[in-house]
Write a protein that holds these residues in place. Structure first.
Motif, PDB file in Angstrom:
ATOM      1  N   PRO A  73      -1.861  -6.601  -6.730  1.00  0.00           N
ATOM      2  CA  PRO A  73      -2.143  -6.691  -5.291  1.00  0.00           C
ATOM      3  C   PRO A  73      -1.356  -5.660  -4.479  1.00  0.00           C
ATOM      4  CG  PRO A  73      -1.854  -8.875  -6.223  1.00  0.00           C
ATOM      5  CD  PRO A  73      -1.477  -7.904  -7.299  1.00  0.00           C
ATOM      6  N   GLY A  74      -2.082  -4.848  -3.718  1.00  0.00           N
ATOM      7  CA  GLY A  74      -1.451  -3.859  -2.861  1.00  0.00           C
ATOM      8  C   GLY A  74      -1.070  -2.559  -3.550  1.00  0.00           C
ATOM      9  N   ALA A  75      -1.241  -2.475  -4.839  1.00  0.00           N
ATOM     10  CA  ALA A  75      -0.865  -1.256  -5.565  1.00  0.00           C
ATOM     11  C   ALA A  75      -1.837  -0.124  -5.248  1.00  0.00           C
ATOM     12  CB  ALA A  75      -0.830  -1.516  -7.059  1.00  0.00           C
ATOM     13  N   THR A  76      -1.291   1.054  -5.041  1.00  0.00           N
ATOM     14  CA  THR A  76      -2.112   2.221  -4.688  1.00  0.00           C
ATOM     15  C   THR A  76      -2.317   3.163  -5.863  1.00  0.00           C
ATOM     16  OG1 THR A  76      -0.096   3.291  -3.855  1.00  0.00           O
ATOM     17  CG2 THR A  76      -1.484   2.143  -2.260  1.00  0.00           C
ATOM     18  N   GLY A  77      -1.994   2.719  -7.062  1.00  0.00           N
ATOM     19  CA  GLY A  77      -2.157   3.548  -8.252  1.00  0.00           C
ATOM     20  C   GLY A  77      -0.843   4.163  -8.683  1.00  0.00           C
ATOM     21  N   VAL A  78      -0.746   4.501  -9.951  1.00  0.00           N
ATOM     22  CA  VAL A  78       0.471   5.132 -10.458  1.00  0.00           C
ATOM     23  C   VAL A  78       0.518   6.582  -9.984  1.00  0.00           C
ATOM     24  CG1 VAL A  78       0.518   3.605 -12.458  1.00  0.00           C
ATOM     25  CG2 VAL A  78      -0.607   5.821 -12.641  1.00  0.00           C
ATOM     26  N   THR A 101      10.396  -7.780   4.251  1.00  0.00           N
ATOM     27  CA  THR A 101      11.110  -7.524   5.515  1.00  0.00           C
ATOM     28  C   THR A 101      12.612  -7.766   5.414  1.00  0.00           C
ATOM     29  OG1 THR A 101      10.632  -9.783   6.237  1.00  0.00           O
ATOM     30  CG2 THR A 101       9.072  -8.048   6.885  1.00  0.00           C
ATOM     31  N   THR A 102      13.072  -8.369   4.325  1.00  0.00           N
ATOM     32  CA  THR A 102      14.495  -8.715   4.216  1.00  0.00           C
ATOM     33  C   THR A 102      15.186  -8.151   2.975  1.00  0.00           C
ATOM     34  OG1 THR A 102      13.988 -10.797   3.073  1.00  0.00           O
ATOM     35  CG2 THR A 102      14.121 -10.851   5.492  1.00  0.00           C
ATOM     36  N   ARG A 103      14.422  -7.590   2.054  1.00  0.00           N
ATOM     37  CA  ARG A 103      15.022  -7.203   0.773  1.00  0.00           C
ATOM     38  C   ARG A 103      14.720  -5.752   0.439  1.00  0.00           C
ATOM     39  NH1 ARG A 103      14.961 -11.547  -4.147  1.00  0.00           N
ATOM     40  NH2 ARG A 103      16.827 -10.792  -5.222  1.00  0.00           N
ATOM     41  N   THR A 104      15.728  -5.047  -0.091  1.00  0.00           N
ATOM     42  CA  THR A 104      15.552  -3.651  -0.497  1.00  0.00           C
ATOM     43  C   THR A 104      15.988  -3.476  -1.950  1.00  0.00           C
ATOM     44  OG1 THR A 104      17.762  -3.017   0.271  1.00  0.00           O
ATOM     45  CG2 THR A 104      15.941  -2.816   1.853  1.00  0.00           C
ATOM     46  N   ASP A 165       3.476  -5.761   0.490  1.00  0.00           N
ATOM     47  CA  ASP A 165       4.464  -5.766   1.568  1.00  0.00           C
ATOM     48  C   ASP A 165       5.577  -4.752   1.336  1.00  0.00           C
ATOM     49  OD1 ASP A 165       5.424  -7.106  -0.614  1.00  0.00           O
ATOM     50  OD2 ASP A 165       6.191  -8.845   0.473  1.00  0.00           O
ATOM     51  N   ASN A 166       5.365  -3.790   0.442  1.00  0.00           N
ATOM     52  CA  ASN A 166       6.384  -2.781   0.147  1.00  0.00           C
ATOM     53  C   ASN A 166       6.307  -1.612   1.124  1.00  0.00           C
ATOM     54  OD1 ASN A 166       6.804  -4.413  -2.039  1.00  0.00           O
ATOM     55  ND2 ASN A 166       6.361  -2.857  -3.597  1.00  0.00           N
ATOM     56  N   SER A 167       7.439  -0.939   1.317  1.00  0.00           N
ATOM     57  CA  SER A 167       7.466   0.279   2.123  1.00  0.00           C
ATOM     58  C   SER A 167       8.604   1.178   1.645  1.00  0.00           C
ATOM     59  CB  SER A 167       7.650  -0.051   3.611  1.00  0.00           C
ATOM     60  OG  SER A 167       8.883  -0.707   3.834  1.00  0.00           O
TER      61      SER A 167
END
Length: 204
Positions: A73-78, A101-104, A165-167
């Motif tokens: 889910p949400g993966a844009t490819g390798v 939003t809270t974890r890096t 939810d990654n950035s």
């Protein structure tokens, strides 16, 4: 000019030109034949030719936090790095990604959270940088330097089971390396010798 003096002259001339003088020394060794003090010098590593290797170019690649195999889910490819591995590569990485939003996480991932079976690479820290060569298995990279051995295209990804939810992104530096390059055992009429420095495996 005796054999020893001639050999040293050949070595100095080749060193002056910045070239490996082993072939010339081999020819001379075959010509003078066995025996004499020259054999002992051959075994000791003469001629002492400088080994000048060209600098190895590196490739820098951005790995978005959403990089991952399709189907997650949400993966844009390798990330296809564009690096074709011939024998081995050394990978280092920097940067911080946000998992939510809270974890890096750094390229090492989070050692308190081990990836489960739904991650690209189970059993290693979650949210870490991983890589594979061709269609081979994924490998844990972290910040490195980590050396992968194989042949094929190099791919990178973030080890996550939910990328939506990654950035942020990691920055990976990829340096091709030549492993176990040896001149080999040179068999002459004098002795069997090995020139050190040509057989160093790629490592940090």
């Amino acid at each position: 000019m005796n054999a020893r003096t001639l050999l040293k002259t050949v070595a100095r001339a080749a060193a002056h030109r910045g070239r490996l003088c082993v072939p010339a020394a081999m020819a001379l060794a075959l010509a003078v034949g066995p025996g004499s003090a020259l054999a002992a010098e051959h075994r000791a590593g003469l001629p002492a030719c400088p080994i000048t290797l060209p600098p190895v170019p590196s490739t820098t690649v951005q790995v978005p936090a959403t990089a991952g195999p399709t189907g997650i889910p949400g993966a844009t490819g390798v990330i296809d790095t564009g690096v074709c591995v011939r024998s081995a590569v050394k990978i280092t990485a920097t940067g911080t990604i946000a998992i939510n939003t809270t974890r890096t996480a750094s390229p090492w991932g989070d050692s308190t959270q081990i990836a489960g079976s739904d991650f690209p690479l189970p059993g290693v820290p979650a949210w870490s940088l991983v890589a594979r060569i061709g269609n081979g298995p994924w490998h844990y990279i972290g910040e490195g330097p980590t050396t992968l051995v194989g042949s094929g295209e190099l791919y990178l990804a973030v080890n996550d089971e939910f990328n939506s939810d990654n950035s942020g992104s990691f920055t990976a530096t990829i340096t091709p390396c030549v492993c176990d390059v040896r001149f080999g055992h040179v068999i002459t009429g004098l002795a069997e010798g090995h020139w050190p420095g040509l057989g160093t495996p790629c490592s940090d």
